[in-house]
Write a protein that holds these residues in place. Structure first.
Motif, mmCIF file in Angstrom:
data_model
loop_
_atom_site.group_PDB
_atom_site.id
_atom_site.type_symbol
_atom_site.label_atom_id
_atom_site.label_comp_id
_atom_site.label_asym_id
_atom_site.label_seq_id
_atom_site.Cartn_x
_atom_site.Cartn_y
_atom_site.Cartn_z
ATOM 1 N N PRO A 18 0.751 -1.379 0.051
ATOM 2 C CA PRO A 18 -0.019 -0.083 -0.103
ATOM 3 C C PRO A 18 0.981 1.375 0.078
ATOM 4 C CG PRO A 18 -0.024 -1.082 2.100
ATOM 5 C CD PRO A 18 0.756 -2.065 1.238
ATOM 6 N N PRO A 19 0.269 2.356 -0.703
ATOM 7 C CA PRO A 19 1.166 3.630 -0.674
ATOM 8 C C PRO A 19 1.384 4.118 0.786
ATOM 9 C CG PRO A 19 -0.733 3.830 -1.939
ATOM 10 C CD PRO A 19 -0.829 2.593 -1.335
ATOM 11 N N CYS A 20 2.462 4.596 1.198
ATOM 12 C CA CYS A 20 2.703 5.133 2.376
ATOM 13 C C CYS A 20 1.898 6.390 2.777
ATOM 14 C CB CYS A 20 4.219 5.565 2.550
ATOM 15 S SG CYS A 20 5.332 4.276 2.731
ATOM 16 N N GLU A 21 1.664 7.053 1.456
ATOM 17 C CA GLU A 21 0.946 8.376 1.877
ATOM 18 C C GLU A 21 -0.688 8.198 2.167
ATOM 19 O OE1 GLU A 21 -0.092 9.260 -2.881
ATOM 20 O OE2 GLU A 21 1.689 10.240 -1.815
ATOM 21 N N TRP A 22 -0.874 6.732 2.034
ATOM 22 C CA TRP A 22 -2.410 6.605 2.318
ATOM 23 C C TRP A 22 -2.539 6.143 3.906
ATOM 24 C CZ3 TRP A 22 -5.355 3.444 -2.120
ATOM 25 C CH2 TRP A 22 -5.193 4.389 -2.936
ATOM 26 N N ARG A 23 -1.446 5.926 4.338
ATOM 27 C CA ARG A 23 -1.657 5.454 5.966
ATOM 28 C C ARG A 23 -2.164 6.806 6.818
ATOM 29 N NH1 ARG A 23 4.471 4.379 7.651
ATOM 30 N NH2 ARG A 23 4.602 6.419 6.454
ATOM 31 N N ASN A 24 -3.164 6.428 7.438
ATOM 32 C CA ASN A 24 -4.021 7.259 8.079
ATOM 33 C C ASN A 24 -3.490 7.709 9.483
ATOM 34 O OD1 ASN A 24 -6.228 9.181 8.782
ATOM 35 N ND2 ASN A 24 -7.659 7.802 8.594
ATOM 36 N N LEU A 25 -2.294 8.550 9.488
ATOM 37 C CA LEU A 25 -1.756 8.784 10.684
ATOM 38 C C LEU A 25 -2.449 9.811 11.291
ATOM 39 C CD1 LEU A 25 2.026 8.794 9.280
ATOM 40 C CD2 LEU A 25 0.923 7.106 10.699
ATOM 41 N N ASP A 26 -3.453 10.651 10.956
ATOM 42 C CA ASP A 26 -4.000 11.711 11.481
ATOM 43 C C ASP A 26 -5.181 11.195 12.443
ATOM 44 O OD1 ASP A 26 -2.021 13.476 10.595
ATOM 45 O OD2 ASP A 26 -3.426 13.800 8.724
ATOM 46 N N ASN A 27 -5.643 9.952 12.441
ATOM 47 C CA ASN A 27 -6.829 9.505 13.081
ATOM 48 C C ASN A 27 -6.191 9.016 14.581
ATOM 49 O OD1 ASN A 27 -9.286 8.465 14.070
ATOM 50 N ND2 ASN A 27 -9.753 7.185 12.016
ATOM 51 N N PRO A 28 -6.452 9.961 15.605
ATOM 52 C CA PRO A 28 -6.140 9.647 16.905
ATOM 53 C C PRO A 28 -7.132 8.333 17.368
ATOM 54 C CG PRO A 28 -7.656 11.493 16.904
ATOM 55 C CD PRO A 28 -7.371 11.192 15.321
ATOM 56 N N ALA A 29 -8.411 7.891 16.986
ATOM 57 C CA ALA A 29 -8.987 6.951 17.502
ATOM 58 C C ALA A 29 -8.485 5.533 17.047
ATOM 59 C CB ALA A 29 -10.372 6.826 16.783
ATOM 60 N N LYS B 250 -6.171 2.556 17.596
ATOM 61 C CA LYS B 250 -5.288 2.199 18.794
ATOM 62 C C LYS B 250 -4.141 1.469 18.564
ATOM 63 C CE LYS B 250 -9.880 1.427 21.025
ATOM 64 N NZ LYS B 250 -10.838 0.566 21.327
ATOM 65 N N ASN B 251 -4.128 0.521 17.397
ATOM 66 C CA ASN B 251 -3.011 -0.468 17.036
ATOM 67 C C ASN B 251 -1.864 0.562 16.177
ATOM 68 O OD1 ASN B 251 -0.931 -2.031 16.323
ATOM 69 N ND2 ASN B 251 -2.684 -3.638 15.773
ATOM 70 N N ARG B 252 -1.195 1.570 16.805
ATOM 71 C CA ARG B 252 -0.241 2.326 15.960
ATOM 72 C C ARG B 252 0.894 1.523 15.451
ATOM 73 N NH1 ARG B 252 -3.377 6.479 14.960
ATOM 74 N NH2 ARG B 252 -1.693 7.950 14.622
ATOM 75 N N ALA B 253 1.044 0.359 15.869
ATOM 76 C CA ALA B 253 2.321 -0.590 15.230
ATOM 77 C C ALA B 253 2.107 -0.894 13.904
ATOM 78 C CB ALA B 253 2.450 -1.544 16.152
ATOM 79 N N TRP B 254 0.530 -0.877 13.518
ATOM 80 C CA TRP B 254 0.193 -1.167 12.078
ATOM 81 C C TRP B 254 0.933 -0.057 11.060
ATOM 82 C CZ3 TRP B 254 -2.345 -5.237 10.061
ATOM 83 C CH2 TRP B 254 -2.678 -5.194 8.841
ATOM 84 N N PHE B 255 1.005 0.735 11.661
ATOM 85 C CA PHE B 255 1.761 1.837 10.616
ATOM 86 C C PHE B 255 3.499 1.659 10.436
ATOM 87 C CE2 PHE B 255 -1.755 4.564 12.375
ATOM 88 C CZ PHE B 255 -2.652 4.615 11.342
ATOM 89 N N ASP B 256 3.882 0.587 11.148
ATOM 90 C CA ASP B 256 5.263 0.317 10.898
ATOM 91 C C ASP B 256 5.373 -0.912 9.918
ATOM 92 O OD1 ASP B 256 5.945 1.991 13.067
ATOM 93 O OD2 ASP B 256 5.874 0.517 14.441
ATOM 94 N N ARG B 257 4.216 -1.193 9.440
ATOM 95 C CA ARG B 257 4.265 -2.298 8.182
ATOM 96 C C ARG B 257 4.753 -1.626 7.005
ATOM 97 N NH1 ARG B 257 1.101 -6.681 8.328
ATOM 98 N NH2 ARG B 257 0.488 -6.509 6.004
ATOM 99 N N PRO B 258 5.404 -2.553 6.149
ATOM 100 C CA PRO B 258 6.082 -1.925 4.986
ATOM 101 C C PRO B 258 5.043 -1.268 4.134
ATOM 102 C CG PRO B 258 6.648 -4.394 5.191
ATOM 103 C CD PRO B 258 5.561 -3.850 6.313
ATOM 104 N N CYS B 259 5.422 -0.143 3.337
ATOM 105 C CA CYS B 259 4.701 0.620 2.266
ATOM 106 C C CYS B 259 5.442 0.837 1.237
ATOM 107 C CB CYS B 259 3.801 1.532 3.048
ATOM 108 S SG CYS B 259 4.734 2.743 3.627
ATOM 109 N N ASP B 260 4.671 1.189 0.224
ATOM 110 C CA ASP B 260 5.407 1.672 -1.138
ATOM 111 C C ASP B 260 5.649 3.405 -0.809
ATOM 112 O OD1 ASP B 260 6.300 2.357 -3.631
ATOM 113 O OD2 ASP B 260 4.549 1.834 -4.581
#
Length: 192
Positions: free
Chosen positions: A145-156, A158-168
């Protein structure tokens, strides 16, 4: 005797091809991306281990199939929105009940998951992704998935480790590389 040997020699390439196909098939099955567990506990898995196999949504127990032939997904910590090639399987699934959300609750849950920007995801990604992009073990950046599509701005979420997954990390919006002559024209300089 030489005639028999000649016949058997003709079968040698066929035997070697079949041996190669067997070894390559076993290697593909062993190393193919097979599944991913979402932050809410549900799983995307290949229905069977074969090239082009359809991907299915499994309940949190990992056994019960909830939806098949998945095209696009959007998910958060509780819900998974599925667009499926099988129209009866499209909808929103609840990880707490391991079932499809009832019709009377569909609009309120869809508002939470898809937010006010209808047809855009407000889960762990901001766009609707194909499930193949999420499978663990993807080796090619074009299948991430594209890195720019990660929804880092959504504070709701809970699993922030999901954003550490590989991305394009290649931007999909960058124009293709142009020649030096085109760059010079864009800058207003004379061509080299």
């Amino acid at each position: 005797m030489l005639r028999k040997f000649g016949r058997h020699l003709l079968l040698l390439p066929v035997f070697l091809f079949l041996l190669w196909a067997l070894v390559a098939g076993v290697q593909w099955v062993r190393h193919a991306p097979k599944s991913v567990t979402l932050p809410n506990g549900m799983m995307f898995k290949l229905e069977y281990y074969f090239p082009g196999a359809p991907i299915a949504l499994f309940a949190t127990d990992g056994r019960k199939i909830l939806a098949r032939d998945i095209e696009f997904v959007c998910f958060d910590d509780r819900y998974v929105s599925i667009t499926s090639y099988k129209l009866g399987d499209s909808g929103i699934y609840d990880a707490q009940t391991n079932a499809k959300v009832r019709e009377e609750e569909q609009d309120s849950v869809e508002y939470l998951l898809m937010h006010a920007r209808r047809k855009a995801c407000n889960g762990y990604y901001t766009g609707l992704l194909g499930a193949v992009f999420l499978l663990d073990g993807q080796k090619y950046s074009s299948l991430l998935p594209p890195c720019e599509w990660r929804n880092l701005d959504n504070p709701a979420l809970k699993n922030r480790a999901w954003f550490d997954r590989p991305c394009d990390d290649r931007s999909w919006r960058e124009p293709p590389a142009s020649s030096d002559a085109n760059k010079a024209k864009a800058d207003g300089r004379p061509e080299p």
